[in-house]
Write an enzyme that holds these catalytic residues in place. Structure first.
Site, PDB file in Angstrom:
ATOM      1  CG  ASN A  81     159.923  37.903 152.222  1.00 52.84           C
ATOM      2  OD1 ASN A  81     160.226  36.957 151.512  1.00 52.84           O
ATOM      3  ND2 ASN A  81     160.584  39.032 152.151  1.00 52.84           N
ATOM      4  CB  CYS A 114     160.565  36.203 145.932  1.00 55.21           C
ATOM      5  SG  CYS A 114     160.153  36.532 147.655  1.00 55.21           S
ATOM      6  CG  ASN A 152     166.274  32.192 144.617  1.00 56.78           C
ATOM      7  OD1 ASN A 152     166.078  31.032 144.930  1.00 56.78           O
ATOM      8  ND2 ASN A 152     165.701  33.173 145.267  1.00 56.78           N
ATOM      9  CG  ASN A 174     169.036  34.735 148.753  1.00 60.26           C
ATOM     10  OD1 ASN A 174     168.769  35.909 148.881  1.00 60.26           O
ATOM     11  ND2 ASN A 174     168.823  34.085 147.604  1.00 60.26           N
ATOM     12  CB  CYS A 205     163.809  33.848 152.617  1.00 59.17           C
ATOM     13  SG  CYS A 205     164.454  33.500 150.958  1.00 59.17           S
TER      14      CYS A 205
END
Length: 318
Positions: free
Chosen positions: A33, A106, A191, A224, A257
């Site tokens: 990533n 992230c 998130n 996501n 991720c």
């Protein structure tokens, strides 16, 4: 530098890096990533979505899943708000997706961000010590080990808790390569994530993620989407193992991720029921990350994400 970046606003086409000359950057990744990282210790940069998209373009820019700006928390409204309760969060991870849109957090990016701060000499973090940083998904604490970084990702929660508890699913997901829509669980790690369990690796391999999967109902700000196959056996020596692919909101499919790995472990553990382990290995196309659940001092169950972080290059845009 401000004038240089402002000039790029006259060239908004995706992939057009004209006017960005002199911008110093590093390129890093966490299990594939990848990110472009910029140090902004004086808070002098104002990077537009078009500039982020240009830098992250894999054909006409540097190429990355996202851009991370390292800026002192006191120089951002979001950072100043966090400092009120967490004065140790000196640095803020200003993260943008590859299309230029803002993102809350992230998990892989947090590890690379801290590694970048060390690489740039902005912090000193010996092995065994921790660093607190600010993000739009809240404050995160990162511990440096001999070869990896472990991040307290904070508490997890179901986005639709009533449905998740009553039916063990809250949405349906359709994707190219899957004949029928699949049930899913929506999990927030700061998130949004939507997790789908598949039966076998062949099905995972044949799922096409060139286009964003369709989620019904979708979380308010998009999501996501993780497609996950439990290993057989699921648990070995007290550790669960799953294999995952992910389509990231605003990016597309990525090699890894971190928050998605945490969300996937949350969902699979929920589906597995009582007796499911608290430690998990999550296999992603870019490698393996570790996920661990633990009770924190705040009385909530937190998720720890561990894995490597690498800086592969540093340079300056011409």
């Amino acid at each position: 530098m401000d004038e240089t970046l402002a000039a790029a606003a006259d060239h908004p086409a995706a992939g057009d890096t004209a006017g960005l000359g002199g911008l110093k950057f590093s390129k890093g990744h966490g299990t594939g990533n990848d990110f472009v990282l910029i140090a902004d210790p004086h808070g002098a940069l104002s990077v537009t979505p078009e500039q982020v998209a240009a830098i992250c373009d894999r054909h006409r820019g540097i190429g990355a899943d996202g851009l991370i700006r390292a800026v002192p928390s006191r120089l951002l409204p979001e950072g100043r708000e966090l400092l009120g309760q967490h004065p140790a969060a000196e640095w803020f991870m200003d993260y943008r997706n590859g299309d230029g849109s803002l993102s809350e957090m992230c998990g892989n990016g947090v590890r690379v961000f801290v590694h970048f701060l060390i690489h740039e000499g902005l912090v000193d973090l010996p092995a065994g010590e921790s660093l607190t940083i600010g993000t739009r998904g809240g404050v995160k604490t990162v511990v440096r080990t001999a070869s990896r970084y472990a991040v307290d990702m904070g508490p997890w929660e179901f986005i639709f808790p009533g449905e998740a508890t009553a039916r063990a699913m809250d949405s349906l997901v359709s994707a190219d390569g899957l004949e029928v829509a699949r049930p899913a669980l929506s999990v927030s790690m700061g998130n949004p994530h939507t997790v789908v369990a598949l039966a076998e690796l062949a099905e995972l391999d044949s799922t096409e993620l060139f286009r964003a999967p369709r989620v019904d109902p979708a979380p308010p700000h998009g999501t996501n989407v993780e497609f996950v196959v439990p290993s057989e056996p699921l648990v070995h020596d007290g550790v669960g193992t799953i294999t995952m692919r992910v389509h990231e909101r605003g990016v597309g499919e990525t090699l890894s991720c971190g928050t998605g790995a945490c969300a996937a472990a949350v969902a699979i553990r929920h589906w597995a029921g009582s007796g499911a382990p608290d430690a998990w290995n999550v296999k992603v196309p870019g490698g393996v990350v570790g996920v661990k659940f633990f009770m924190a001092a705040d009385g909530h169950e937190h998720v720890e994400l561990s894995g490597p972080a690498v800086i592969v290059a540093s340079g300056m845009l011409s």
